[in-house]
Design a protein around this motif. Structure first.
Motif, short mmCIF file in Angstrom:
data_model
loop_
_atom_site.label_atom_id
_atom_site.label_comp_id
_atom_site.label_asym_id
_atom_site.label_seq_id
_atom_site.Cartn_x
_atom_site.Cartn_y
_atom_site.Cartn_z
N ARG A 1 0.88 -1.37 0.01
CA ARG A 1 0.16 0.07 0.06
C ARG A 1 0.78 1.34 0.03
NH1 ARG A 1 -5.01 -1.63 4.28
NH2 ARG A 1 -5.92 -3.19 2.88
N ALA A 2 1.85 1.21 0.47
CA ALA A 2 2.72 2.41 0.71
C ALA A 2 3.44 2.50 -0.70
CB ALA A 2 3.94 2.03 1.81
N ALA A 3 3.86 1.17 -1.13
CA ALA A 3 4.70 1.36 -2.59
C ALA A 3 3.64 2.17 -3.63
CB ALA A 3 4.73 0.01 -3.16
N THR A 4 2.05 2.01 -3.51
CA THR A 4 1.38 2.49 -4.72
C THR A 4 1.34 3.94 -4.25
OG1 THR A 4 -0.13 0.52 -4.38
CG2 THR A 4 -1.11 2.54 -5.12
N LEU A 5 1.26 4.57 -3.00
CA LEU A 5 1.49 5.83 -2.77
C LEU A 5 2.71 6.44 -3.06
CD1 LEU A 5 -0.49 6.10 0.50
CD2 LEU A 5 -1.11 7.06 -1.79
N ALA A 6 3.85 5.71 -3.04
CA ALA A 6 5.22 6.11 -3.32
C ALA A 6 5.26 6.48 -4.95
CB ALA A 6 6.29 4.93 -3.14
N ALA A 7 4.36 5.76 -5.78
CA ALA A 7 4.30 5.93 -7.20
C ALA A 7 3.61 7.36 -7.24
CB ALA A 7 3.87 4.80 -7.69
#
Length: 293
Positions: free
Chosen positions: A43-49
């Protein structure tokens, strides 16, 4: 660096469920530097994008910025996540759903660790975040100075309403309003059940029901006025005696329609108890005193 970038407060957000993700995206869209952490890294990776910085640990995320917003499952989760995190000098804003007692305890816990604390109760669902016209907001309680310092940033995703220095007041207001909501849902459920077996389209009943509830909602102001004055006979429109006399009709109709009265009977019982104690000339406000132990 552009002036508008300089003015944007940096935010750390712990917890990226549906609500946390909605908050994160709104801060990002408004240009706030954002560091996020979640137990599920995807979920954090999605927002990092989308422009956020994804921290590898809660401690790393908290260290990144002064303003730390927590939006986790429950108070126990918040305690576990922050247990070994250095909170000294941090402005901790806890949006995790809790009881008033838990909020007060968490405020004391935060102060012992050198943090300033603000508790929040979210009166919105994720689709309302970032949509001002949706009417959502967050109750905040605790340090007024801290609230005023971050009010502009906290108000980016959804409106803000400050309810007092007592850290437990946001949670108390949250649960009070939601309790009233469930009472309304209970009444609506009974209403739909009454017509369920009849040739009545529920979609036709719905606007009538909604309009009636809206028309009745202002009665809460009269209740508040009576509570403040202590005079429960003030400006009475339908006396308790009159309303108690009408309850058999509701119960008989439910029986005839094959509907359980279990959503209505507890309140009717309280109405009868109150009339037995105080007479029937007052309004329904006295029922409240029966509930307070």
């Amino acid at each position: 660096m552009a002036q508008n970038t300089v003015e944007k407060t940096s935010v750390t957000l712990l917890g990226l469920g549906a609500m946390g993700t909605a908050l994160a995206r709104t801060w990002l869209a408004a240009g706030h530097p954002l560091t996020v952490w979640n137990r599920t890294p995807a979920r954090a990776a999605t927002l990092a994008a989308e422009g956020a910085r994804a921290a590898d640990s809660a401690a790393e995320a908290v260290a990144a910025h002064t303003l730390v917003v927590v939006c986790l499952l429950d108070d126990e989760s918040a305690g576990e996540v922050l247990a070994d995190v250095d909170l000294a000098g941090k402005d901790l804003v806890n949006l995790t759903t809790s009881t008033p007692a838990q909020a007060r305890a968490r405020a004391a816990w935060a102060r012992e660790r050198g943090a300033r604390y603000l508790d929040g109760g979210i009166m919105a669902v994720p689709p309302m975040i970032g949509v001002p016209q949706a009417g959502g907001y967050v109750f905040y309680s605790g340090s007024r100075e801290l609230f005023e310092r971050h009010e502009k940033t906290l108000g980016v995703p959804v409106g803000t309403t400050y309810v007092g220095e007592d850290p437990g007041f946001a949670a108390l207001h949250d649960v009070a309003l939601l309790s009233a909501m469930y009472g309304m849902f209970a009444g609506a459920a009974h209403a739909f059940a009454l017509v369920r077996k009849e040739d009545i389209d529920p979609a036709a009943l719905a606007p009538l029901l909604a309009d009636w509830l809206v028309a009745m909602a202002p009665a809460v102001h009269g209740t508040a006025d009576q509570l403040r004055s202590g005079d429960y006979t003030k400006n009475v429109v339908s006396s308790l005696a009159m309303q108690v006399a009408g309850t058999p009709t509701f119960l008989s109709t439910a029986e005839q329609q094959g509907v359980s009265p279990e959503l209505l009977t507890p309140y009717f019982q309280l109405m009868r108890r109150r009339m037995a104690e105080s007479g029937g000339e007052e309004d329904l406000t006295g029922v409240i005193d029966l509930l307070v132990r």
